[in-house]
Design a protein around this motif. Structure first.
Motif, PDB file in Angstrom:
ATOM      1  N   PRO A 269       0.817  -1.221   0.000  1.00  0.00           N
ATOM      2  CA  PRO A 269       0.000   0.000   0.000  1.00  0.00           C
ATOM      3  C   PRO A 269       0.846   1.265   0.000  1.00  0.00           C
ATOM      4  CG  PRO A 269       0.092  -0.945   2.197  1.00  0.00           C
ATOM      5  CD  PRO A 269       0.790  -1.922   1.297  1.00  0.00           C
ATOM      6  N   SER A 270       0.220   2.345  -0.447  1.00  0.00           N
ATOM      7  CA  SER A 270       0.876   3.658  -0.468  1.00  0.00           C
ATOM      8  C   SER A 270       0.337   4.583   0.609  1.00  0.00           C
ATOM      9  CB  SER A 270       0.684   4.320  -1.841  1.00  0.00           C
ATOM     10  OG  SER A 270       1.283   3.552  -2.866  1.00  0.00           O
ATOM     11  N   HIS A 271      -0.848   4.270   1.142  1.00  0.00           N
ATOM     12  CA  HIS A 271      -1.484   5.151   2.118  1.00  0.00           C
ATOM     13  C   HIS A 271      -2.068   4.329   3.266  1.00  0.00           C
ATOM     14  CE1 HIS A 271      -1.132   8.294  -0.912  1.00  0.00           C
ATOM     15  NE2 HIS A 271      -1.722   7.484  -1.766  1.00  0.00           N
ATOM     16  N   ASP A 272      -2.134   4.944   4.436  1.00  0.00           N
ATOM     17  CA  ASP A 272      -2.716   4.280   5.603  1.00  0.00           C
ATOM     18  C   ASP A 272      -4.129   3.781   5.319  1.00  0.00           C
ATOM     19  OD1 ASP A 272      -0.408   5.440   6.583  1.00  0.00           O
ATOM     20  OD2 ASP A 272      -1.307   6.038   8.482  1.00  0.00           O
ATOM     21  N   SER A 273      -4.885   4.592   4.611  1.00  0.00           N
ATOM     22  CA  SER A 273      -6.293   4.264   4.361  1.00  0.00           C
ATOM     23  C   SER A 273      -6.439   2.939   3.616  1.00  0.00           C
ATOM     24  CB  SER A 273      -6.978   5.381   3.574  1.00  0.00           C
ATOM     25  OG  SER A 273      -6.324   5.595   2.330  1.00  0.00           O
ATOM     26  N   GLU A 274      -5.461   2.621   2.756  1.00  0.00           N
ATOM     27  CA  GLU A 274      -5.521   1.366   2.011  1.00  0.00           C
ATOM     28  C   GLU A 274      -5.319   0.172   2.937  1.00  0.00           C
ATOM     29  OE1 GLU A 274      -3.792   3.264  -2.171  1.00  0.00           O
ATOM     30  OE2 GLU A 274      -2.424   2.335  -0.722  1.00  0.00           O
ATOM     31  N   ALA A 438       5.436  -1.396   2.665  1.00  0.00           N
ATOM     32  CA  ALA A 438       4.722  -0.371   1.916  1.00  0.00           C
ATOM     33  C   ALA A 438       5.443  -0.071   0.604  1.00  0.00           C
ATOM     34  CB  ALA A 438       4.592   0.898   2.749  1.00  0.00           C
ATOM     35  N   SER A 442       6.048   5.917  -1.755  1.00  0.00           N
ATOM     36  CA  SER A 442       5.353   6.788  -0.807  1.00  0.00           C
ATOM     37  C   SER A 442       5.702   6.324   0.606  1.00  0.00           C
ATOM     38  CB  SER A 442       3.840   6.744  -1.031  1.00  0.00           C
ATOM     39  OG  SER A 442       3.366   5.422  -0.891  1.00  0.00           O
ATOM     40  N   LYS A 443       5.054   6.941   1.589  1.00  0.00           N
ATOM     41  CA  LYS A 443       5.332   6.569   2.977  1.00  0.00           C
ATOM     42  C   LYS A 443       4.037   6.568   3.776  1.00  0.00           C
ATOM     43  CE  LYS A 443       8.398   7.561   6.875  1.00  0.00           C
ATOM     44  NZ  LYS A 443       7.383   7.137   7.850  1.00  0.00           N
ATOM     45  N   LEU A 444       3.830   5.514   4.547  1.00  0.00           N
ATOM     46  CA  LEU A 444       2.674   5.469   5.423  1.00  0.00           C
ATOM     47  C   LEU A 444       2.839   6.512   6.520  1.00  0.00           C
ATOM     48  CD1 LEU A 444       2.208   1.594   5.728  1.00  0.00           C
ATOM     49  CD2 LEU A 444       1.204   3.162   4.062  1.00  0.00           C
ATOM     50  N   GLU A 445       1.728   7.076   6.971  1.00  0.00           N
ATOM     51  CA  GLU A 445       1.795   8.224   7.876  1.00  0.00           C
ATOM     52  C   GLU A 445       1.798   7.824   9.352  1.00  0.00           C
ATOM     53  OE1 GLU A 445      -1.515  10.567   6.692  1.00  0.00           O
ATOM     54  OE2 GLU A 445      -0.703  10.999   4.708  1.00  0.00           O
ATOM     55  N   THR A 446       0.888   6.963   9.747  1.00  0.00           N
ATOM     56  CA  THR A 446       0.754   6.612  11.168  1.00  0.00           C
ATOM     57  C   THR A 446       1.080   5.153  11.440  1.00  0.00           C
ATOM     58  OG1 THR A 446      -1.606   6.057  10.944  1.00  0.00           O
ATOM     59  CG2 THR A 446      -1.053   8.357  11.427  1.00  0.00           C
TER      60      THR A 446
END
Length: 469
Positions: A269-274, A438, A442-446
């Motif tokens: 994934p590229s984002h936390d939401s994913e 990941a 990109s980078k996961l945020e939390t």
């Protein structure tokens, strides 16, 4: 009489002096206040002699000492060794020569994630741009790409808390595992060590602040001493290698510098939401099968229990789903395996060519509770990424019990209450962020993924060695 007058004059002078002193004690601060007010008064507030607004301007900070900004990278700086290209980049350029059994070049696309996974059936099963056909032996490439984007890199090795060695050990040895003598298999390892020990960074701690990643199982690098006919290279048995921290998809549980990290899965994934969306999807998933197994029999291996597992699965009828991964049957495509795991409550993970399996992490990704048959398959391997209380997320059935016909898998699993099974499934789903890598773009945020956890633990380990001396 004159003495009385003298007394009153003396009193008059004393009182007058005291009054003057009191007056000055009031006038001096007042004068100072008026002076400072005039100095910083904003006269733009006067309009036609009438005060419209008042604002005291703060003096500008010129030359004043400001509080130092805290450096968030203290204790986290990492220096990346600039190795000769033969140890990494040249291997990628000559990727067709790496594996004699299949061409690994396409799996090195997208920084080691491989080509995007084509969907088969419902497009919601594997959303675009986060599912890739990732090879199980390319972690070295994925890790290096992530390392190059690490926020606390430094070009000054004196500042570094750790030194990363970007050697593609697995890709290199894969070229020579079959049909080459021990001298050829060991050549790159000896050359690397010769290079490292000549660098000033090595002399600081004798290599104990160095770490590297190996993308193949431990026995590919641990040939037995004094027996050149044995499998693999001697790389991880070299004294200098034993000073470094080694991260591998499978560790040697007898080596205290060797640590298991998750195999790469297909999910990047590229984002936390994913990640959160996938976890919720696995929570909602209705599971058709009690248990399942994806793998091939090992009839030539007298100690294998796979044949017995496959036999019991067939005997369980519609309670068990079996994917026979015999090379000639072509059943075990990525999509088929992942869909089966998503539809199963328990996924069997017996040893294969080695104690560990990439399938373990595929099943966790699918929210399927892993069933292990040997403690080295997970419990003594992935100490940084999986819970110490293994009963919270897995089932253990000793290999000997199955080999001797003392246990029935279906009965063991049916004996687990619905409440406990759901709690175990939730624990498995909660592990998903910790076992994925990941997308390096990109980078996961939390969320801390497997890379983040590995780096944190490496830094902690090296700091402990530095403290102890």
């Amino acid at each position: 009489m004159s003495s009385v007058k003298g007394y009153y004059k003396l009193m008059e002078k004393t009182v007058t002096g005291k009054c003057i002193n009191q007056l000055w004690s009031v006038l001096l601060p007042l004068s100072l206040f008026l002076f400072m007010s005039a100095l910083f008064f904003d006269f733009s507030g006067l309009k036609h002699g009438i005060l419209v607004s008042f604002s005291a301007k703060a003096p500008k900070n010129s030359g004043q000492i400001r509080p130092a900004v805290e450096d968030e990278c203290v204790g986290k700086y990492i220096y990346v060794h600039r190795l000769p290209s033969r140890f990494n980049d040249d291997l990628l350029k000559n990727c067709h020569a790496i594996n004699r059994w299949y061409d690994i070049c396409e799996f090195l696309e997208n920084s080691g994630l491989g080509p995007l996974l084509s969907n088969s059936g419902n497009a919601d099963d594997f959303p675009n741009n986060i599912w890739f056909a990732t090879d199980q032996f390319v972690l070295e490439v994925i890790f290096r790409t992530r390392m190059n984007q690490y926020k606390c890199l430094t070009n000054d090795s004196a500042m570094a808390s750790a030194v990363y060695v970007p050697f593609y050990a697995g890709l290199e040895i894969c070229q020579h595992l079959w049909g080459f003598n021990a001298s050829v298999r060991d050549a790159a390892a000896y050359d690397l060590i010769k290079f490292l020990v000549a660098q000033p960074e090595w002399k600081r701690m004798g290599g104990k602040d160095h770490f590297l990643v190996v993308g193949r199982v431990t026995w590919d690098f641990r040939r037995m001493p004094h027996n050149e006919s044995f499998w693999g290279s001697y790389f991880l048995r070299l004294p200098e290698s034993q000073n470094m921290t080694i991260l591998g998809i499978e560790s040697s549980h007898g080596a205290d510098n060797d640590f298991g990290v998750p195999y790469p899965t297909y999910f990047h994934p590229s984002h936390d939401s994913e990640v959160f969306e996938w976890q919720n999807r696995m929570r909602r998933k209705r599971r058709q099968f009690l248990y399942s197994f994806a793998g091939a029999d090992r009839p030539q291996d007298g100690g294998s229990i796979r044949g017995k597992i496959m036999s019991q699965c067939r005997d369980s009828g519609d309670k068990c789903k079996l994917l026979d991964c015999d090379p000639g049957k072509n059943n075990c495509k990525t999509v088929n395996v992942m869909k089966m795991f998503q539809n199963s409550s328990f996924c069997l993970q017996p040893p294969g060519d080695s104690f560990t399996r990439r399938s373990t992490f595929d099943s966790i990704l699918a929210g399927c509770i892993p069933v292990f048959f040997h403690p080295v398959s997970a419990y003594r391997q992935y100490l940084w990424h999986l819970p110490k209380e293994h009963k919270k997320y897995s089932v253990f059935i000793p290999m000997d019990y199955l080999r001797e016909g003392l246990v029935n898998i279906e009965k063991v699993l049916l004996g687990i209450s619905e409440e406990r099974m759901l709690a175990m499934r939730e624990e498995v789903i909660s592990l998903i962020p910790k076992i994925i890598y990941a997308n390096p773009s990109s980078k996961l945020e939390t969320i801390e993924d497997a890379f983040d956890i590995s780096i944190r633990e490496v830094l902690h380990r090296i700091e402990e060695m530095r403290r102890v001396g």
